[in-house]
Design a protein around this motif. Structure first.
Motif: not given
Length: 516
Positions: A169-187
Motif C-alpha cells: 500500500a505504501a512502502t516498507g517503512d510507512r503505514v499502512p502495512c498491508v498488501w493491496m490486491e486489485n485495489q483492495r486490502v488482501a486478506n
C-alpha cells in the motif's frame, strides 16, 4: 520527442541506429509478442552485486542473468529517490516537470493520473496481460488522505493499464502495512478496520518512540522518523490502527512478492504478458526471512541482497518451468542508488567492511553525484540479446518509447514525450545510446557520458543522517567522467565552453517545463 519505426523481430538481420529523438512515426510492420518482465530493486547500488564487482556478497542468479544477457555500465534512473524515478520509468516523462512527484507519503493520492499513458497501457493496447507486483510507491486513490482502506481504493493501478496488481500500500517503512490486491486490502480482516493518519496518532495505539520494549525485531536509528506506529515489532513512519490478519510480516514480504510473480507467470504462460516486479529489497526496514538472516556477514542489508537474488532466481525458474524463457525479455535494474543507514539500527554501517554499494562513484541515494542515479541495468533475452557488456549511455526514461517499438504501438505524440526510442541499445545492436541524460536530485544534472554538469543549488551539500554527499553547490559544477569518475575535481572554470554547451541543452529542456 521520440521516433518509433516498428519492425518485426525475427524477420532477419536488421541494422540499428542509436537512440532516435525525432518525432515518432506510425507502425508499419507486425511485431512478434515476447513476454516482458521488469524487475526493479529498491535502493540497490551499482556495486551491490557480484556481477558488478562486489566480492563480499554473491548474487548467482543475477550473475547468471548478466552472463546470458547484456550488462550496462552507464545506465541511469531519472531521479535518485523512488517515487520520481518510478514515475519517469512508467510514463516516459521527466518527474521534475511537476512539483508533486517527490517521495510519496503512505497515504498519498496516485501520482500518475488516470489520464496519463503508462508502459502498461502500451502493452495492454498490444493485447498483453499486464501485472504489477511488489513495491509501488506511486500513491493510491484520488487525493492524499482520502483513501477508504476498508473498501476499494480508486483510482489505482487498474486505471494505469494493469489488469492485475498485488502491491504494498505504501512502502516498507510507512503505514499502512498491508498488501493491496486489485485495489483492495488482501486478506482483509473485518474485525480490525483500518485507519491511517500522517497527522496525529490514534489514542491507545503504541508508538515506537514511547515503547521501545515492543520493538522486538528492529529499532530505529535516531532522528530518522521511523518511531511512530508499531507493526510486526518494527516502528514505522505514520500512524495506523487496525489491520488485524491483513498486516504483513516483514520476513515474508519477499516470499509473497515471489509467489505472486510466479503465480502470474504460470497463469499467463500461454499468451503474451507484461509483468512489473518491484522488490522491497533492499529498502528499509531490512528484516529478511530467516533463510537469509545472518548469512551474508554484512548484517541485514547484505542478507537482503541475498534475498533479492533469490527472488530473481524464483522468477527465472518459473520462466524455465513454463518453457517461455526464450520468448521473454527481462530487464533488471534499481530505482536509485544505495544508502546504508536509512533509518534503522540494523548494523549495516558497522558490518559494511570494504563492500562498496556505490562502486567507484560518489554520493548515493538522494544525491546529484553519479551513485545517486547510475544503477545496475541488465537486459536478458535468450537468442535475441547477445551476452556482453554495454557502455552505452542509457536512461530509464527511454523504456517507454523502446517498449512502444517492441510492442508495435503508437500511443500518440504526448505519451512518453520525454522518452527516446532506444530499443537497439537495449538489444545490444547499438553501442552509443543517448546523446545526453538528465538526472534529478536536489538539483538537475546533465551528462553526455564523458562530461557532467550539475546546476547550482542552495540545497544542503551533505546529509548527516545517511552520510551522503548530496552534490548540491551554489557554484556550477563540471566533472570529466572519463578522467575523474569519482567526481572529485570540479573543472567548470577550466572548461567554460563545455559548461555553456551542457547548460544550454539543459535550459532548453527546462523551457519545456520545470518544477523541481
Amino acid at each position: 520527442m521520440k521516433d518509433k519505426w516498428i519492425y518485426g523481430l525475427g524477420l532477419g538481420t536488421l541494422v540499428f541506429s542509436a537512440c532516435n529523438p525525432q518525432p515518432k512515426q506510425g507502425a508499419n510492420e507486425k511485431a512478434q509478442q515476447p513476454n516482458v518482465i521488469f524487475i526493479v530493486a529498491d535502493d540497490l547500488g551499482y556495486g551491490d552485486m557480484s556481477c558488478y564487482g562486489a566480492h563480499r556478497v554473491q548474487t548467482p542468479n543475477v550473475d547468471s542473468l548478466a552472463a546470458h544477457g547484456l550488462r550496462f555500465t552507464d545506465a541511469h534512473a531519472v531521479a535518485s529517490t523512488s517515487t520520481p524515478s518510478r514515475y519517469s520509468l512508467f510514463t516516459g516523462l521527466y518527474s521534475w516537470r511537476r512539483n508533486d512527484t517527490g517521495i510519496a507519503a503512505g497515504n498519498a493520492g496516485m501520482v500518475i493520473r488516470p489520464e496519463q499513458t503508462t508502459i502498461a497501457d502500451v502493452f495492454k493496447a498490444a493485447g498483453y496481460a499486464t501485472g504489477a507486483i511488489g513495491k509501488w510507491h506511486l500513491g493510491l486513490g484520488d487525493k492524499t488522505g482520502t483513501q477508504d482502506w476498508n473498501g476499494e481504493v480508486t483510482p489505482g493501478p487498474r486505471d494505469l493499464g494493469f489488469d492485475y496488481s498485488y502491491l504494498m500500500a505504501a512502502t516498507g517503512d510507512r503505514v499502512p502495512c498491508v498488501w493491496m490486491e486489485n485495489q483492495r486490502v488482501a486478506n482483509y480482516d473485518p474485525s480490525a478496520p483500518i485507519e491511517v493518519s500522517y497527522e496525529k496518532p490514534f489514542p491507545g495505539e503504541p508508538l515506537g518512540k514511547d515503547h521501545p520494549e515492543m520493538l522486538t525485531k528492529l529499532k530505529p536509528s535516531p532522528n530518522h522518523g521511523h518511531d511512530q506506529a508499531i507493526v510486526n515489532g518494527i516502528s514505522r513512519i505514520g500512524y495506523m490502527k487496525g489491520g488485524g490478519k491483513a498486516l504483513w510480516e516483514d520476513e515474508h514480504i519477499a516470499d509473497s512478492i515471489a509467489a505472486h510473480a510466479v503465480g502470474f507467470i504460470d497463469a499467463h504462460k500461454d499468451a503474451p504478458f507484461f509483468l512489473y516486479v518491484g522488490t522491497n529489497d533492499i529498502h528499509v526496514p531490512r528484516y529478511p526471512n530467516e533463510r537469509f538472516r545472518d548469512k551474508s556477514g554484512m548484517g541485514y542489508r547484505g542478507d537482503a541482497i541475498l534475498q533479492f537474488d533469490w527472488t530473481v532466481g524464483e522468477i527465472l525458474k518459473a520462466l524455465d518451468k513454463a518453457g517461455i524463457r526464450e520468448n521473454t525479455l527481462i530487464v533488471l535494474t534499481s530505482d536509485n542508488g544505495p544508502v546504508v543507514d536509512d533509518g534503522y539500527a540494523d548494523r549495516a554501517v558497522e558490518l559494511l567492511g570494504d563492500h562498496r554499494p556505490w562502486g567507484d562513484f560518489r554520493g548515493g541515494k538522494y544525491s546529484n553525484f553519479e551513485a545517486g542515479t547510475r544503477v545496475p541495468f541488465i537486459v536478458s533475452w535468450k537468442g535475441k540479446v547477445q551476452p556482453g557488456v554495454s557502455n552505452a549511455l542509457f536512461s530509464h526514461i527511454d523504456m517507454f518509447s523502446s517498449m512502444e517499438k517492441l510492442a508495435n504501438q503508437d500511443m500518440g505524440p504526448d505519451a512518453g514525450a520525454d522518452s527516446q526510442e532506444c530499443l537497439a541499445t537495449l538489444l545490444g545492436q547499438d553501442t552509443k545510446g543517448r546523446r545526453y541524460i538528465i538526472e534529478a536530485a536536489g538539483s538537475l544534472s546533465i551528462s553526455d557520458g564523458s562530461w557532467k554538469y550539475i546546476r547550482p543549488s542552495n540545497g544542503a551539500a551533505y546529509n548527516q543522517l545517511t552520510n551522503t554527499e548530496l552534490g548540491n553547490d551554489k557554484q556550477e559544477q563540471l566533472y570529466d567522467l572519463k578522467q575523474d569518475i569519482g567526481e572529485k575535481n570540479n573543472v567548470a572554470e577550466q572548461y567554460p565552453e563545455k559548461v555553456a554547451e551542457l547548460k544550454q541543452i539543459l535550459e532548453q529542456e527546462m523551457e519545456k517545463g520545470f518544477n523541481l
